[in-house]
Design an enzyme around this catalytic site. Structure first.
Site, mmCIF file in Angstrom:
data_model
loop_
_atom_site.group_PDB
_atom_site.id
_atom_site.type_symbol
_atom_site.label_atom_id
_atom_site.label_comp_id
_atom_site.label_asym_id
_atom_site.label_seq_id
_atom_site.Cartn_x
_atom_site.Cartn_y
_atom_site.Cartn_z
ATOM 1 N N SER B 27 0.828 -1.404 -0.084
ATOM 2 C CA SER B 27 -0.011 0.121 -0.019
ATOM 3 C C SER B 27 0.818 1.263 -0.039
ATOM 4 O O SER B 27 0.806 2.185 -0.770
ATOM 5 C CB SER B 27 -0.850 -0.129 1.326
ATOM 6 O OG SER B 27 -1.644 0.916 1.284
ATOM 7 N N GLN B 46 1.780 11.862 1.957
ATOM 8 C CA GLN B 46 1.528 10.363 1.461
ATOM 9 C C GLN B 46 0.388 9.856 2.566
ATOM 10 O O GLN B 46 -0.342 9.093 1.912
ATOM 11 C CB GLN B 46 2.800 9.772 1.710
ATOM 12 C CG GLN B 46 4.093 10.230 0.665
ATOM 13 C CD GLN B 46 5.272 9.401 1.104
ATOM 14 O OE1 GLN B 46 5.360 8.826 2.207
ATOM 15 N NE2 GLN B 46 6.138 9.464 0.169
ATOM 16 N N VAL B 49 -3.017 10.715 1.422
ATOM 17 C CA VAL B 49 -3.467 9.909 0.326
ATOM 18 C C VAL B 49 -3.608 8.387 0.626
ATOM 19 O O VAL B 49 -4.929 7.648 0.365
ATOM 20 C CB VAL B 49 -2.189 9.793 -0.719
ATOM 21 C CG1 VAL B 49 -2.738 8.696 -1.832
ATOM 22 C CG2 VAL B 49 -2.074 11.150 -1.503
ATOM 23 N N HIS B 50 -2.949 7.699 1.510
ATOM 24 C CA HIS B 50 -2.911 6.512 2.267
ATOM 25 C C HIS B 50 -4.547 6.410 3.019
ATOM 26 O O HIS B 50 -5.202 5.520 2.615
ATOM 27 C CB HIS B 50 -1.929 6.334 3.002
ATOM 28 C CG HIS B 50 -1.771 4.738 3.680
ATOM 29 N ND1 HIS B 50 -2.407 4.438 4.825
ATOM 30 C CD2 HIS B 50 -1.648 3.730 2.858
ATOM 31 C CE1 HIS B 50 -2.064 3.441 5.028
ATOM 32 N NE2 HIS B 50 -1.717 2.716 4.055
ATOM 33 N N ALA B 51 -4.578 7.554 3.578
ATOM 34 C CA ALA B 51 -5.936 7.526 4.710
ATOM 35 C C ALA B 51 -7.265 7.767 3.838
ATOM 36 O O ALA B 51 -8.217 7.301 4.217
ATOM 37 C CB ALA B 51 -5.905 8.445 5.642
#
Lengths: 229, 229
Positions: B27, B46, B49-51
């Site tokens: 991921s 980052q 975007v991940h969350a």
């Protein structure tokens, strides 16, 4: 009960002060100007927009069942029947309203620790399988807000005969999130389990909690004699 | 410690099984292919975007301080100093990792009940003002994931002399959310309080918790001698 008070209650069961009710009302008014307000599924679409702050999210929502309203009806009926609401992680459980229902709210995470250690599978997936082996998901509202592997485990359980009353699943991310929801939709449709999910990578705990709370609101409105289920 | 293990730890402190670490790693690899990986602020971009599951979210993040990295440094230092992490609501608190830090984690909601009842202000705004009167926010990491009125109350507190070590604020919605973050950014900049926020209507509890967890990760990496602060 005046219409205004009803609207307040609809907008946000958590808004209990004057300012909070005003904000909740204005907020839902803006959402309703952006999303259709015809069907039960529309209420879920509205809530998805409300929870994400993104008008386009309405188009990402998906419903499986006889029609788009069925998962909403099934979820609201389960609320009225005081069935358990079972979430994947603590954060989703923390977002479920304490008002407007008498359902026990339970989280999966924390169960299945041994299974996770033995198999190397994720803790949330193991926790879903463990709770399922105890029969927790049959008749329950199964909610997945965070972990794609929990959604995949739930699909396995449904394939193996488990029948939640309704599923709300919006796991988020770049690995398996969209795929896990696709699999859940397809498996659930095959076995007659109604689902509320979304397409794409987006989603998350706040969305899952918001959509589940909307099932509670729909149930409340039915109790108040305002809508048919 | 090998690089691979370090990457695992970086990717997700909550991933403790083999499958979970693999997912977390894949991921974050995908996220890093979409977001620059140069600065401390990039790590927050980052994580956003991940969350959210949305590559475009990186462009919505805003940082106030001497430079974009300052709020990340200040937040990570506060983590190393074991300062309190104070969230607006239970859901955000539930999303803060228990690993990698020794900070007490506290929620505002539940405090200030009398103030809310007396004034009609939201419960979260009243809870922020109440905790502030007890000096809780000075030196703390102040996190707002849900309530715009909590962000506005926090801006009031900063204007009145309160100095959090860092602020993470991503309240979501159609009423006052974007405005509350703008006001917080401007007020905090005037008074030298570093902030991590976003622009637009989007945001939420999952994002706020994720960004705060990234401050913990940065602090962990500093402790491991991998990065300077």
């Amino acid at each position: 009960m005046t219409t205004e008070q009803t609207d307040d209650e609809y907008a946000d069961l958590g808004a209990t002060t004057e300012e909070a009710m005003e904000i909740a009302e204005t907020s839902m008014d803006r959402v309703r100007s952006l999303v259709p307000d015809e069907t039960l599924a529309d209420r879920i679409r509205q809530k998805s927009v409300h929870a994400t702050g993104d008008p386009e999210f309405q188009h990402l929502m998906r419903f499986t069942g006889e029609d788009d309203d069925e998962p909403v009806r099934a979820g609201a009926r389960a609320v009225l029947d005081e069935q358990p609401i079972v979430t994947d992680i603590t954060m989703v459980k923390a977002g479920i309203t304490g008002r407007g229902h008498d359902c026990p709210v339970q989280k999966a995470i924390g169960n299945g620790t041994e299974l996770a250690a033995e198999t190397g599978m994720t803790r949330t997936a193991a926790s879903v399988l463990e709770l399922d082996s105890e029969g927790v998901y049959d008749g329950a509202i199964a909610v997945v807000g965070n972990a794609p592997t929990a959604a995949l485990a739930l699909a396995d359980c449904i394939e193996d005969g488990t029948r939640p009353a309704a599923v709300v699943a919006t796991p988020v991310g770049f690995v398996k999130a969209a795929e896990s929801r696709t699999r859940l939709r397809e498996t659930a449709a095959t076995h007659g389990v109604p689902t509320i999910t979304n397409v794409g990578r987006r989603g998350g705990s706040g969305l899952a909690a918001g959509l589940t709370n909307e099932l509670v609101h729909v149930a409340s409105d039915h109790k108040a004699g305002e809508i048919e289920l």
